[in-house]
Each structure stands twice: as C-alpha cells, then as structure tokens.
Scaffold this active site. Structure first.
Site, PDB file in Angstrom:
ATOM      1  N   GLU A   1       1.023  -1.208  -0.547  1.00 32.95           N
ATOM      2  CA  GLU A   1      -0.029   0.061   0.275  1.00 32.95           C
ATOM      3  C   GLU A   1       0.518   1.030  -0.037  1.00 32.95           C
ATOM      4  O   GLU A   1       0.436   2.064  -0.415  1.00 32.95           O
ATOM      5  CB  GLU A   1      -0.919   0.175   1.143  1.00 32.95           C
ATOM      6  CG  GLU A   1      -2.178  -1.002   1.081  1.00 32.95           C
ATOM      7  CD  GLU A   1      -2.894  -1.147  -0.039  1.00 32.95           C
ATOM      8  OE1 GLU A   1      -3.363   0.123  -0.733  1.00 32.95           O
ATOM      9  OE2 GLU A   1      -3.545  -2.031  -0.474  1.00 32.95           O
TER      10      GLU A   1
ATOM     11  N   GLU B   1       0.186   3.994  -3.436  1.00 31.21           N
ATOM     12  CA  GLU B   1      -0.512   5.631  -2.789  1.00 31.21           C
ATOM     13  C   GLU B   1       0.805   6.345  -2.756  1.00 31.21           C
ATOM     14  O   GLU B   1       0.073   7.658  -3.289  1.00 31.21           O
ATOM     15  CB  GLU B   1      -1.060   5.091  -1.660  1.00 31.21           C
ATOM     16  CG  GLU B   1      -3.003   3.584  -1.320  1.00 31.21           C
ATOM     17  CD  GLU B   1      -3.416   4.463  -0.486  1.00 31.21           C
ATOM     18  OE1 GLU B   1      -3.302   5.406  -0.055  1.00 31.21           O
ATOM     19  OE2 GLU B   1      -4.761   3.719  -0.423  1.00 31.21           O
TER      20      GLU B   1
END
Length: 215
Positions: free
Chosen positions: A94, A98
């Site tokens: 993640e 991101e």
C-alpha cells in the site's frame, strides 16, 4: 485489557453482500437470556501507515470518501483482502501503491476496531521510517477514488494540532498520528513493537468469522 468474548448466536442472516463488505443480522442471547437483534457489517480488515521522513513530515493522501462526502487527509492504507498475505507485506504494498515510497524501518504503532458498534473492521497502524522512492507494484493501476487522490506532506506536529482542533477526521489518521506522537514523546520510536508482532485480537475475530463465506 480487552478480552475476547462471544455471546451465543441463535440465528444469522446474510442481508446483503457487497464488493468489499457484507451486511448481516444476528440474533444473540445475553447472559440474562434476553434475545437481541444486531445488524452489522463484515469487513476484511485493513492496514495503515504513518510514513515519517527525517524531518518528521508524514506522507499523506487526500481522498474522496462518498459516505461522508468529504475529501479527507489520510495516511496510506488498504484492505487485507489477499488470503494468507502477511500484514507487513500488505502495508509495504500500500505504501508503494499510494505514495510511491518504501521504508527500511517498520514498527507497529497501534491496532483498533474502527467502529465496533456496527463494523467488524480491524486495523493495524504501522510506523515506517527510512523512506525512499519506490515504483508501484507491477500491474497496479489506480482506479475509482484512488485515481483522483493527490499526495501531500505535513509535519507530525501540525497533524496533531489539526486533530485536536477538529480539522482532521479520518480515524486512520487520528489513531496513527496520536499514537506516533505518544510514542515519540514517551519512550521513543525504537521502543515500539516489531513489525511482525502478533495481532491476537484480529486472529480471534477471523476465527469467529469463518462461517461467513468470502471473509
């Protein structure tokens, strides 16, 4: 400390299944034999990351959240929806997806049930330090709300002020930022639990949810 407990379930009905979560109705029996109807949302769980650079700035995203109709400032976070995936591996993925970062030092900041009155979501917040640029994982393409996120940086001190002033509302941010501040001012970041520390509250929750297919 919090302790696991499970009141007897007399019946369970799956009311709706969504792309991420499902909504169920359970009739449960209290210790004094009262029968209660409780509806709640099943959720696969999540991880979040407070990524802190050498100047104590935090890497953040601004993401639209339709249920509350706000664009929230949030730390990188994502679902634990890959069967058997290690929690830390999910957090590392993640962080790269991101905000395009990797980290050399990972610690556990805190864990929470995000809304235990109506949602089974369990979340682990990590502290990531020793940041460097990283490519997105192979094949990853942002879509939906993620395609419209932007990346911002803010100092840990300013984020604490924003939380206490009521300007920041994401529970992931609130928990992560306040936990990071507490760790910094109490025993220091190096005293935090290691990244592979057990997560018994989540493991117990998952064990109890095995009757629901797909979760």
């Amino acid at each position: 400390m919090d302790s696991p407990e499970s009141w007897p379930v007399k019946s369970t009905d799956l009311l709706a299944r969504g792309a991420v979560s499902s909504f169920v109705d359970e009739r449960i029996l209290t210790p004094d034999q009262e029968v209660l109807d409780r509806q709640f949302t099943l959720h696969p769980g999540a991880v979040g990351i407070i990524a802190l650079d050498d100047h104590e700035r935090v890497a953040l995203v601004r993401q639209y959240r339709h249920p509350v109709q706000h664009r929230l400032i949030e730390p990188p976070a994502g679902l634990l929806d890959v069967d058997g995936e290690d929690y830390l591996i999910g957090a590392q993925r993640e962080l790269a997806e991101e905000v395009g970062l990797a980290a050399s030092d990972w610690r556990v900041l805190a864990e929470e049930f995000t809304s235990p009155g109506g949602l089974s979501e369990s979340m682990r917040m990590y502290l990531a330090r020793g940041l460097s640029e990283a490519p997105a994982p192979e094949g990853f393409v942002k879509h939906g709300e993620e395609a419209h996120m932007d990346i911002v940086w803010a100092s840990l001190d300013d984020l604490v002020s924003g939380v206490l002033a009521g300007r920041l509302h994401s529970p992931t941010l609130v928990v992560g930022v306040l936990a990071a501040w507490a760790a910094k001012t109490r025993t220091g970041f190096d005293a935090l639990r290691p990244a592979d520390a057990p997560w018994p509250a989540r493991e117990e929750l998952l064990r109890r949810q095995t009757d629901y297919s797909g979760h």
